[in-house]
Design a protein around this motif. Sequence first.
Motif, mmCIF file in Angstrom:
data_model
loop_
_atom_site.group_PDB
_atom_site.id
_atom_site.type_symbol
_atom_site.label_atom_id
_atom_site.label_comp_id
_atom_site.label_asym_id
_atom_site.label_seq_id
_atom_site.Cartn_x
_atom_site.Cartn_y
_atom_site.Cartn_z
ATOM 1 N N VAL A 154 89.824 -39.615 -64.852
ATOM 2 C CA VAL A 154 89.406 -38.462 -65.581
ATOM 3 C C VAL A 154 87.829 -37.617 -65.275
ATOM 4 O O VAL A 154 87.563 -36.935 -65.979
ATOM 5 N N ASN A 155 87.398 -38.243 -64.321
ATOM 6 C CA ASN A 155 86.153 -37.869 -63.652
ATOM 7 C C ASN A 155 86.239 -37.399 -62.317
ATOM 8 O O ASN A 155 85.971 -38.384 -61.447
ATOM 9 N N PRO A 156 86.933 -36.262 -62.072
ATOM 10 C CA PRO A 156 87.069 -35.977 -60.519
ATOM 11 C C PRO A 156 85.983 -36.137 -59.793
ATOM 12 O O PRO A 156 84.643 -35.732 -60.171
ATOM 13 N N ILE A 157 86.054 -36.643 -58.455
ATOM 14 C CA ILE A 157 85.002 -36.790 -57.517
ATOM 15 C C ILE A 157 84.478 -35.388 -56.860
ATOM 16 O O ILE A 157 85.484 -34.852 -56.214
ATOM 17 N N ILE A 275 91.646 -44.910 -75.551
ATOM 18 C CA ILE A 275 92.781 -44.183 -75.509
ATOM 19 C C ILE A 275 92.459 -42.732 -75.284
ATOM 20 O O ILE A 275 93.116 -42.034 -74.782
ATOM 21 N N PHE A 276 91.166 -42.608 -75.623
ATOM 22 C CA PHE A 276 90.642 -41.328 -75.464
ATOM 23 C C PHE A 276 90.614 -40.713 -73.874
ATOM 24 O O PHE A 276 90.622 -39.558 -73.571
ATOM 25 N N LEU A 277 90.404 -41.791 -73.052
ATOM 26 C CA LEU A 277 90.404 -41.487 -71.588
ATOM 27 C C LEU A 277 91.866 -41.047 -71.072
ATOM 28 O O LEU A 277 91.992 -40.185 -70.234
ATOM 29 N N ALA A 278 93.108 -41.749 -71.841
ATOM 30 C CA ALA A 278 94.290 -41.299 -71.619
ATOM 31 C C ALA A 278 94.772 -39.942 -71.852
ATOM 32 O O ALA A 278 95.274 -39.127 -71.367
ATOM 33 N N LYS A 279 93.949 -39.621 -73.102
ATOM 34 C CA LYS A 279 94.208 -38.139 -73.684
ATOM 35 C C LYS A 279 93.812 -37.216 -72.592
ATOM 36 O O LYS A 279 94.329 -36.002 -72.445
ATOM 37 N N LYS A 280 92.381 -37.501 -72.047
ATOM 38 C CA LYS A 280 91.802 -36.426 -71.173
ATOM 39 C C LYS A 280 92.495 -36.372 -69.884
ATOM 40 O O LYS A 280 92.726 -35.374 -69.352
ATOM 41 N N LEU A 281 92.967 -37.670 -69.610
ATOM 42 C CA LEU A 281 93.846 -37.718 -68.245
ATOM 43 C C LEU A 281 95.206 -36.693 -68.327
ATOM 44 O O LEU A 281 95.427 -35.920 -67.524
ATOM 45 N N ILE A 282 95.887 -36.869 -69.597
ATOM 46 C CA ILE A 282 96.914 -36.080 -69.662
ATOM 47 C C ILE A 282 96.591 -34.400 -69.956
ATOM 48 O O ILE A 282 97.228 -33.779 -69.504
ATOM 49 N N LYS A 283 95.656 -34.030 -70.295
ATOM 50 C CA LYS A 283 95.021 -33.041 -70.385
ATOM 51 C C LYS A 283 94.953 -32.405 -69.091
ATOM 52 O O LYS A 283 95.058 -31.055 -68.793
ATOM 53 N N HIS A 285 96.168 -33.395 -66.285
ATOM 54 C CA HIS A 285 97.469 -33.432 -65.518
ATOM 55 C C HIS A 285 98.844 -33.575 -66.368
ATOM 56 O O HIS A 285 99.263 -34.686 -66.858
ATOM 57 N N PRO A 286 98.853 -32.290 -67.125
ATOM 58 C CA PRO A 286 100.172 -32.356 -68.029
ATOM 59 C C PRO A 286 101.438 -32.769 -67.540
ATOM 60 O O PRO A 286 102.476 -33.117 -68.352
ATOM 61 N N TRP A 287 101.674 -32.890 -66.149
ATOM 62 C CA TRP A 287 102.910 -33.395 -65.620
ATOM 63 C C TRP A 287 103.241 -35.059 -65.893
ATOM 64 O O TRP A 287 104.080 -35.535 -65.939
ATOM 65 N N LEU A 288 101.968 -35.626 -66.349
ATOM 66 C CA LEU A 288 102.144 -37.047 -66.649
ATOM 67 C C LEU A 288 102.526 -36.939 -68.149
ATOM 68 O O LEU A 288 102.384 -36.262 -69.079
ATOM 69 N N LYS A 289 103.443 -38.119 -68.458
ATOM 70 C CA LYS A 289 103.893 -38.248 -69.895
ATOM 71 C C LYS A 289 103.176 -39.611 -70.681
ATOM 72 O O LYS A 289 102.871 -40.559 -69.914
ATOM 73 N N LEU A 290 103.057 -39.281 -71.772
ATOM 74 C CA LEU A 290 102.001 -40.312 -72.300
ATOM 75 C C LEU A 290 102.858 -40.809 -73.753
ATOM 76 O O LEU A 290 103.315 -40.072 -74.394
#
Length: 323
Positions: A154-157, A275-283, A285-290
């Motif tokens: 969730v922290n793009p390089i 879990i907040f990292l998972a939510k950031k990741l989904i935000k 990349h919305p094509w991922l399902k959580l």
Amino acid sequence: MQQNILNKEPLMGSAHWGESKYWSYKDLRVHFRVTGEESNPPIVLIHGFGASSDHWRNNAEIFASEGFRVFGIDLIGFGKSEQNLQGKIKHLENQFWANQLASFLDEIVDIQKNGKVILIGNSLGALTAITTLSNRPELIKTIIAAPLPEPVFVNPIKFSFPNWLLKVKSFLIKIFFHLFPLKTLVNLISRTKLITFALQSAYFRSILNDTPLKRIVTVPAQRVSASKALRAMCIGMSNRPNSAKGPSIIEKIQNLPNRPPILLIWGKQDKLIPIFLAKKLIKLHPWLKLTVVNEAGHCPHDELPKHFNQIVMKWLKNLKTSK
């Protein structure tokens, strides 16, 4: 095709499931388990850091009973797979394990004969699964990541270091891990009550009386070459190029022409990757399902297996009906 099945062994203890076998990869011994009818669609289970195929003790036979051929692989350095690399392999990291997994899919699971595989990975196993997908998308039908392990996802390089600085960093990391008393640390944790404390960080429920779980982790850690394998992992994972890290892998998958669906399963009480990292990741990349699992930590497949298995079966059923 090389036939690399070496032998099988008797089942021992409640953590063991299916049939135990060995296969050779780069002249290194790889342990795996298998259960279910040979003609059924394949699922491969990939364990997390410090664990093994035994960690799927509450999942594999259920998936087999639902009509799947289920494999569980021990990544090199873990479980009963080779730990003594004998100079053959200098470092271990997710690209290496992804290549190991891809060869396993080609040679043992036999994708050509049995169809694309369903990959289910816990933590490091999930990272290995998506790395394999980025390299060999034609092998994979879907991935269930429970969860993804790297906060770097969730922290793009957005920057890169000059080559000379990377070489200095690599050298210093190697020196550090060769001087650091890993053998003493591994022995201390695996042979004392510290193992309970370490494991508890990955679970929401108490694991104080879960003796089989402790054996799953401590027995491989007490092998002679365990610290050597750990050193190879520490150096390999620390010195990975950006292309082997989360953002690059996710971006590569995102741009695949026929991207397989990916489901993330996250314990709401995960202390290692909150879990907040998972939510950031989904935000991002919305094509991922959580799917979030309440009252579970970093190992939802083992902590709440009945619920986890139901989530997996529902996901797979929906995939089948959506086509």
